[in-house]
Scaffold this active site. Structure first.
Site, PDB file in Angstrom:
ATOM      1  N   THR A   1      -2.565   4.474  -7.681  1.00 48.92           N
ATOM      2  CA  THR A   1      -2.400   5.842  -7.190  1.00 48.92           C
ATOM      3  C   THR A   1      -2.161   6.762  -8.386  1.00 48.92           C
ATOM      4  O   THR A   1      -1.854   6.292  -9.490  1.00 48.92           O
ATOM      5  CB  THR A   1      -1.187   5.953  -6.252  1.00 48.92           C
TER       6      THR A   1
ATOM      7  N   LYS B   1      14.926   3.505  -1.189  1.00 48.93           N
ATOM      8  CA  LYS B   1      13.935   2.638  -0.552  1.00 48.93           C
ATOM      9  C   LYS B   1      14.600   1.577   0.325  1.00 48.93           C
ATOM     10  O   LYS B   1      14.100   1.253   1.407  1.00 48.93           O
ATOM     11  CB  LYS B   1      13.043   2.000  -1.616  1.00 48.93           C
TER      12      LYS B   1
ATOM     13  N   ILE C   1       0.375  -0.124  -6.675  1.00 47.20           N
ATOM     14  CA  ILE C   1      -0.872   0.318  -6.054  1.00 47.20           C
ATOM     15  C   ILE C   1      -1.511   1.374  -6.943  1.00 47.20           C
ATOM     16  O   ILE C   1      -0.817   2.231  -7.505  1.00 47.20           O
ATOM     17  CB  ILE C   1      -0.618   0.905  -4.646  1.00 47.20           C
TER      18      ILE C   1
ATOM     19  N   TYR D   1      16.473   5.300  -6.890  1.00 53.81           N
ATOM     20  CA  TYR D   1      15.203   5.063  -6.196  1.00 53.81           C
ATOM     21  C   TYR D   1      15.299   3.817  -5.321  1.00 53.81           C
ATOM     22  O   TYR D   1      14.896   3.819  -4.156  1.00 53.81           O
ATOM     23  CB  TYR D   1      14.093   4.912  -7.236  1.00 53.81           C
TER      24      TYR D   1
ATOM     25  N   ASN E   1       5.080   8.982   4.579  1.00 59.15           N
ATOM     26  CA  ASN E   1       4.625   8.464   3.290  1.00 59.15           C
ATOM     27  C   ASN E   1       5.155   9.244   2.094  1.00 59.15           C
ATOM     28  O   ASN E   1       5.054   8.773   0.970  1.00 59.15           O
ATOM     29  CB  ASN E   1       3.087   8.478   3.289  1.00 59.15           C
TER      30      ASN E   1
END
Length: 232
Positions: A174, A143, A172, A139, A73
């Site tokens: 976070t 991914k 999300i 990025y 993660n």
């Protein structure tokens, strides 16, 4: 997402071995799990260092004798920039942690699982493993690489009892999301077909399913947890 998944795994009876770069947060999480009656070990881990990844897996083997499941993660994102304006340091750090870190962890996890008789690995990718976004080429590349590595590794171990899949979360709630949005939970609602951001527990549910025997015929898959974004 990592914290929520660790807590859920512990509640489900798993013996949790966790690692991250922030020792205080990782140790606190392990202590929270133990205080709630679970089992947990923590090791300060920088996944961009192969030796740290190997040591984390070895910690599990030394204490529990096996590795049955893994959730990779760790990840980060730096400033939004056109590629020609992206600092080399940012580019290297994101590739090292987001992509090479997953490869390192899978390398040592798979070796341990072969000794344990099999297992399941879940890699956290991103909605941007499936689509692109401006000013994040480094990025997005990392991914996308996670999804490719997941699929290829799944083929390597398909007949050896190891399943490897990826989750691709959308926005999300976070701490890293809050840093980007300055805490505005609704900033990106219009970009999500369900008109809301997700919660860590919604990603955790997908991860636990992929780690469980309920998904015994699923490998090399990418499971989107994104409110419909990847369907557009």
């Amino acid at each position: 997402m990592g914290r929520d998944t660790c807590l859920a795994l512990a509640r489900a009876g798993a013996r949790v071995v966790l690692g991250n770069r922030t020792a205080s947060a990782g140790q606190a999480l392990a202590e929270d799990i133990v205080a709630a009656g679970g089992q947990a070990l923590f090791r300060s881990t920088d996944v961009s260092r192969a030796e740290d990844c190997e040591a984390l897996v070895q910690l599990a083997m030394n204490h529990y004798g096996r590795v049955d499941g893994a959730f990779n993660n760790a990840g980060l994102q730096r400033e939004f920039n056109d590629l020609h304006e992206t600092p080399v340091e940012d580019l290297s750090e994101v590739i090292d942690i987001n992509l090479k870190g997953v490869l390192y962890m899978m390398k040592y996890e798979a070796a341990a699982m072969l000794r344990s008789g099999g297992g399941a690995i879940v890699n956290n990718a991103s909605i941007f493993a499936l689509k692109a976004m401006p000013k994040t080429a480094y990025y997005v590349a990392a991914k996308h690489g996670i999804v490719g590595a997941t699929r290829a590794a799944a083929l390597d171990y398909a007949t050896r009892g190891i399943r490897i899949n990826a989750v691709c979360p959308g926005p999300i709630k976070t701490p890293s999301f809050d840093r980007v949005t300055n805490g505005d939970e609704h900033l990106y609602d219009d970009g999500v077909p369900m008109q809301r951001i997700g919660r860590p527990a919604e990603v955790t549910a997908a991860v636990l399913w992929l780690l469980s025997t309920q998904s015994s015929y699923v490998t090399g898959a990418t499971l989107s947890v994104d409110g419909g974004m990847s369907a557009e």
